[in-house]
Structure formats: C-alpha cells, structure tokens
Design an enzyme around this catalytic site. Structure first.
Site, PDB file in Angstrom:
ATOM      1  N   SER A  11       0.754  -1.319   0.155  1.00 41.63           N
ATOM      2  CA  SER A  11       0.343   0.330   0.217  1.00 41.63           C
ATOM      3  C   SER A  11       0.894   1.441   0.271  1.00 41.63           C
ATOM      4  O   SER A  11       0.655   2.508   0.776  1.00 41.63           O
ATOM      5  CB  SER A  11      -0.782  -0.203   1.094  1.00 41.63           C
ATOM      6  N   GLU A 111      19.213  18.089  -5.159  1.00 43.71           N
ATOM      7  CA  GLU A 111      20.054  16.508  -4.417  1.00 43.71           C
ATOM      8  C   GLU A 111      20.952  16.686  -5.739  1.00 43.71           C
ATOM      9  O   GLU A 111      21.211  17.209  -6.005  1.00 43.71           O
ATOM     10  CB  GLU A 111      18.826  16.059  -4.379  1.00 43.71           C
ATOM     11  N   HIS A 227      21.731   5.059   1.904  1.00 39.25           N
ATOM     12  CA  HIS A 227      21.683   6.721   2.055  1.00 39.25           C
ATOM     13  C   HIS A 227      23.142   7.147   2.953  1.00 39.25           C
ATOM     14  O   HIS A 227      23.276   6.723   4.204  1.00 39.25           O
ATOM     15  CB  HIS A 227      20.364   6.889   2.883  1.00 39.25           C
ATOM     16  N   ARG A 273      25.051   9.747  -4.862  1.00 33.98           N
ATOM     17  CA  ARG A 273      25.016   8.738  -3.281  1.00 33.98           C
ATOM     18  C   ARG A 273      25.930   8.361  -2.772  1.00 33.98           C
ATOM     19  O   ARG A 273      26.503   7.946  -1.902  1.00 33.98           O
ATOM     20  CB  ARG A 273      24.043   8.073  -3.506  1.00 33.98           C
ATOM     21  N   HIS A 334      19.135   1.900   2.658  1.00 34.83           N
ATOM     22  CA  HIS A 334      17.769   2.910   1.705  1.00 34.83           C
ATOM     23  C   HIS A 334      17.131   2.409   0.706  1.00 34.83           C
ATOM     24  O   HIS A 334      15.697   2.561   1.164  1.00 34.83           O
ATOM     25  CB  HIS A 334      18.936   3.773   1.471  1.00 34.83           C
ATOM     26  N   GLU A 358       9.329  -0.274  -5.680  1.00 38.73           N
ATOM     27  CA  GLU A 358      10.320  -0.788  -5.586  1.00 38.73           C
ATOM     28  C   GLU A 358      11.072  -2.504  -5.342  1.00 38.73           C
ATOM     29  O   GLU A 358      12.397  -2.529  -5.479  1.00 38.73           O
ATOM     30  CB  GLU A 358      11.124  -0.122  -3.226  1.00 38.73           C
ATOM     31  N   ARG A 369      19.856   4.644  -7.627  1.00 38.97           N
ATOM     32  CA  ARG A 369      19.768   5.591  -8.274  1.00 38.97           C
ATOM     33  C   ARG A 369      19.701   7.066  -7.459  1.00 38.97           C
ATOM     34  O   ARG A 369      20.224   7.098  -6.428  1.00 38.97           O
ATOM     35  CB  ARG A 369      18.231   4.922  -6.604  1.00 38.97           C
TER      36      ARG A 369
HETATM   37  C1  SIN Z   1      16.045  12.242   1.099  1.00 42.32           C
HETATM   38  O1  SIN Z   1      15.613  12.780   0.808  1.00 42.32           O
HETATM   39  O2  SIN Z   1      17.425  12.233   0.889  1.00 42.32           O
HETATM   40  C2  SIN Z   1      15.696  10.813   0.365  1.00 42.32           C
HETATM   41  C3  SIN Z   1      15.042  10.702  -1.310  1.00 42.32           C
HETATM   42  C4  SIN Z   1      15.492   9.699  -1.838  1.00 42.32           C
HETATM   43  O3  SIN Z   1      15.882   8.405  -1.132  1.00 42.32           O
HETATM   44  O4  SIN Z   1      15.313   9.820  -3.865  1.00 42.32           O
END
Ligand code: SIN
Length: 516
Positions: A11, A111, A227, A273, A334, A358, A369
């Site tokens: 969900s 980001e 992450h 990342r 993550h 995912e 990713r």
């Molecule tokens: C984040 O806010 O750093 C996570 C975003 C993501 O995993 O794409």
C-alpha cells in the site's frame, strides 16, 4: 477462499497508484503487511524529481538519471520515467496533492547528482506523507478498492506459467487463499536486512523472496543503496536526514571538523549517493569515528525550521539544534535498485503477475538510483501495472496446482530474534557499503547454514519473515559475489574498478537455475 479480480500486495505509492488505475476494471483487494501508511512512501522526505522547473526538460532529467545509474540503466525505461513522470505528477496535483510553493509557483530543491533544482517537496521535508495521503484519499473514495491491513503474504499461487493469487495470513491469524485474475506485487524493499536502515520494520524483503520461490526472474540484486546521512546517536533510532539538506547548503565534515567531499568528487557534497556513502565510510574508518557530521550552522535558523520542520523537531527531541549543533550522521541501507525483473508494462516472467515500485526492477535505477526518483517510479510504473493488469479482468481465477504445501516441521526451533539480529550484523559487515569476495563468501556460507535451520516449514509470521530475510540476503550476497567489479552502489575492495567489458550487464537469476 476469497476471490477478486485484482490482488495488490503493498500500500505504498506504487500499489496505491495501481489500485486507482484498476478502479474501473473490477474488484481490487489491497493487502498490506502493517498499517497502510507503514511502508517507505510515508517516510520519504526529500521529494519527487520531475522536469517541471523552468529551463528543465525530461531529456536533462534522463541525462542525470543515466549518469547516476553508472551504465546499467535501461534507457527506454528511464525515458518512460522522465516523460510520463510529468503527467503523473500533474495528475497527483489535480487530485489535491499540495507541494510547497514560492510566489505562487512550485518550489524546487536540489539533491545529489542533479544538474539543476528539479525536486518538488511538500510540508518542507514530508513529501512522502503528502503523496501517500493524496493517493489514500483518492483510493478510499473508490468503492471497489478494499484494504486488508496487517495481512501477511505467505506465498504466491502459481503453476509453471501463471499466477492465480496468493496464500495469506489475515489480521486474525487465519490462513486463506485469495484467488485473483491478476496479482500485482508492490511490497517495497528490504532495508531491514541491515543493522542500520532508513526503512520501516516491515521492509524485510518478503516480495523478492516470495517471487523467487515462485520461480520469477530477479535482477540486479547486488545493488543496495546506502543513504549517506542518517542521524547517528546511541539514544536515537536511525533517522533519515534528507539529501536536500545538502542541496540547500548543508556541508559534511569529518570528526576532525574538516570538509572532505571535494577530495572525492567534482560535485563535492552533492556527488552521487554511492560516492558520498563510501567517502563517509572511509572517513569514519580513517578517523576511527562512528560518524561524520552534517553542518548547517551557517544557514539561517528560521529558514531551517521552515524548510526542514520534521528534521528540526526530531533532532531537537534528541537534544540537537540543527541551527547551532553539528549533526552526527552516517550511511544506512535505504533502497534496493534490483528486484523482480519486469518489462516496461510491469509484466514479470510469470503470466498474470505484475510488479512495480521498489520490489520491481524495470531498469530505471541501474547501479545507483538518482535521488528522489523513487516516488516518481512508483507513480509511473504503478499506473502502468494497473493498465497491464486490467486486461485480466473477469478472467478465470482457478487456483493453480502449485499451491504451497505444508512441509514437515523443522526439528529445532530457531531463536528468531537472535537470528534476525545476527543476519543484520552479518549483512552490514560482509555485504554492506564495501564488500569483497572473501566477506561475501563467508556471508553466503553462514546464510546457507541458517537457511537449513530456518528455511523449512514455518508456523508463524515471524518464522515466515525470517525465512524471507534469509532468502533475500542470500540473493544479494550471491549476486554481489558473482559481480567481480565495482559499479554504483556495489563496491568490491578486491575488484575496485568498473569493468565494462565483462560486467556492463544485469545479473538475472531465477530459482530453477540454482541447484540447491
Ligand atoms: C532524501 O530525502 O534524501 C531521500 C530521497 C530519496 O531517497 O530519493
């Protein structure tokens, strides 16, 4: 036995979007392991990457996605993601989703590994909450969508070629079969295989394990994203500190107070990342410290409180003021880039079984990713899964002959709590951010041993869950052992280079190809 046209497992954003798409096509049952909002969608902070900003276009988004994916993205899938993503987000807004604005227009943040500011966000750092709430409101308004919370997926019901539903344990502990014309697996990730994770308790890799047992093809299981920045305090749970904090100017410092990312990548603190996580890992190793630090002290306190209310309050709860204190952070598991191999229409290798989000691997993420592409993936491929499943409406729903059978009970009862803890430690140490042939071989040996103890017949949800965790951990470890190179999130200290000649390809696995 229950019968339905469509069974959706999960969900989160992908499962809900698929359910909404199927609303006009028949009866939809959504089963979910915890409460509806307990998965990863609700926890997403940073936002949704989408080419809606002035000067941006899907082609540029595609370029950044491919570059972050380190040579393993499927270009066609990425094109679908970035192009259809625009209308999926506009649709979500038309359903009432409120994203943050500046002067009456969408506000975009930055980001890692994005060339431009293209990430929309909601309530500062609670984007997932807004996305989930919007989809749930829409889904709850559709009378043929039925939710079953606290319902555990035991196994899919399949014969050699087709899936005809699933065996589940409902919230009252009753085992039952739900027979369906089409089944969509959207059950999320597996962060709980690792000691430190941003994922909720429910993310134990059930989807990949169940699909594996059903004989489905999986791919890219070695690519688990860490992450870079989660709060690290002995007293606090592992809490995500969004990458957008660095996007808004936050700086990483090591335990000696020195900045270090410029020495690792030309994008510095906003490098992809995998690069940032490894850099932090090596700084922690070099300085013998349990964390590095995120420095936001040069940013205005008012701005920080407004832009990151959730992070601000959570850190405050643990005695840290993000405007004046350095925040101890370190990487945590993550996101799974790999998973159930699907076509662009979310079709798996088993008829009537679709997958999205995912747990699926359509190829949009490659080996790493790009930040904030996951909610977008859920929207785009959730919708596509719904469209694909609709063609099975009203089709036969006979239960396949491959229904799970009761096997003999294991002789010794495993200590579940202890085994889960050991598995998390094992994966962290031997199949984590940095792995090597030796560590992976050792991990695999251990996991195979544990599989003999806990992999047989199960009598409780906890036992089924542990069995799934062991299966998923074996799949990650075996694939990581096979890939004798380093690429994206998969870094092997014994093969540190990327080897395009031999390894610019997916590792595709299925249970019938494995002897044991
Ligand atoms: C984040 O806010 O750093 C996570 C975003 C993501 O995993 O794409």
């Amino acid at each position: 036995m229950q019968q339905t046209d469509f069974l959706i497992i999960g969900s989160g954003v992908a499962g809900l979007r698929a359910a909404i798409e199927l609303a006009g096509a028949g009866a939809v049952n959504v089963i979910t392991k915890g409460a509806v909002a307990e998965g990863s969608t609700w926890r997403a902070q940073g936002g949704i990457a989408v080419a809606l900003a002035e000067g941006d276009e899907p082609e540029l988004h595609m370029k950044d996605t491919l570059r972050a994916g380190a040579g393993l993205c499927d270009e066609e899938a990425v094109r679908v993601l970035v192009e259809e993503g625009v209308s999926c987000v506009e649709e979500l807004i038309s359903w009432g989703a409120k994203f943050d604005e500046e002067n009456g227009r969408l506000s975009f943040t930055q980001e890692a590994a994005h060339e431009i500011r293209r990430i929309i966000h909601a309530m500062g750092d609670a984007t997932g909450e807004e996305v989930h709430r919007t989809l749930m409101r829409k889904a709850r308004g559709i009378k043929n969508i039925k939710f079953m919370e606290h319902t555990f997926l035991v196994d899919l019901i399949t014969d050699e070629k087709e899936c005809s539903g699933a065996l589940i344990i409902d919230k009252n502990g009753r085992t039952q079969i739900i027979s369906a014309g089409a089944t969509i697996l959207a059950s999320g990730g597996l962060g709980q295989l690792y000691k430190d994770t941003t994922n909720s308790e429910v993310a134990t890799g059930d989807g990949v394990a169940v699909a594996w047992r059903a004989g489905c093809e999986l791919q890219d299981m070695e690519f688990v994203q860490f992450h870079p920045t989660t709060l690290y305090l002995p007293s606090a749970p592992c809490f995500l500190i969004s990458e957008s904090v660095r996007g808004e100017g936050g700086i990483l410092r090591n335990s000696e107070g020195k900045t270090f990312m410029a020495g690792y990548h030309e994008m510095g603190d906003l490098a992809p990342r995998d690069v940032v996580s490894r850099a932090i890992f090596s700084q922690m190793w070099r300085t013998g410290s349990g964390s590095v630090f995120l420095d936001m002290t040069h940013l205005k306190p008012g701005f920080l409180r407004k832009r990151f209310p959730n992070i601000y309050l959570t850190c405050k709860e643990y005695g840290l003021d993000i405007a004046s204190d350095l925040i101890p952070v370190r990487p945590a598991a993550h996101f799974l880039m790999g998973g159930i191999r699907t076509s662009l229409t979310a079709q798996t290798s088993i008829e009537r079984l679709l997958s999205c989000g995912e747990v699926a691997s359509v190829g949009v993420h490659g080996a790493n990713r790009l930040a904030s592409n996951s909610l977008l993936e859920g929207l785009v491929f959730g919708k596509r899964a719904g469209v694909s499943a609709a063609r099975y409406s009203g089709r036969g729903i006979a239960v396949g002959k491959g229904s799970p059978e009761e096997k003999a009970k294991p002789k010794a009862k495993p200590d579940l709590k202890h085994m889960k803890k050991s598995l998390k430690q094992l994966m962290e140490q031997k199949a984590g951010i940095v792995r090597c042939g030796k560590s992976l071989g050792e991990a695999l040996e251990k996991l195979e041993e544990w599989d003999k103890i806990a992999g047989g017949a199960c009598a409780s949800i906890e036992e089924f869950e542990l069995r799934n965790m062991i299966t998923a951990a074996r799949l990650i470890t075996a694939s990581a052992l096979k890939r004798e190179e380093s690429r994206g999130a998969h870094y092997r200290s014994d093969c540190p280079d990327t080897d395009d000649k031999h390894w610019k390809k997916h590792i595709v696995i299925k249970s019938s190809d494995v002897s044991s």
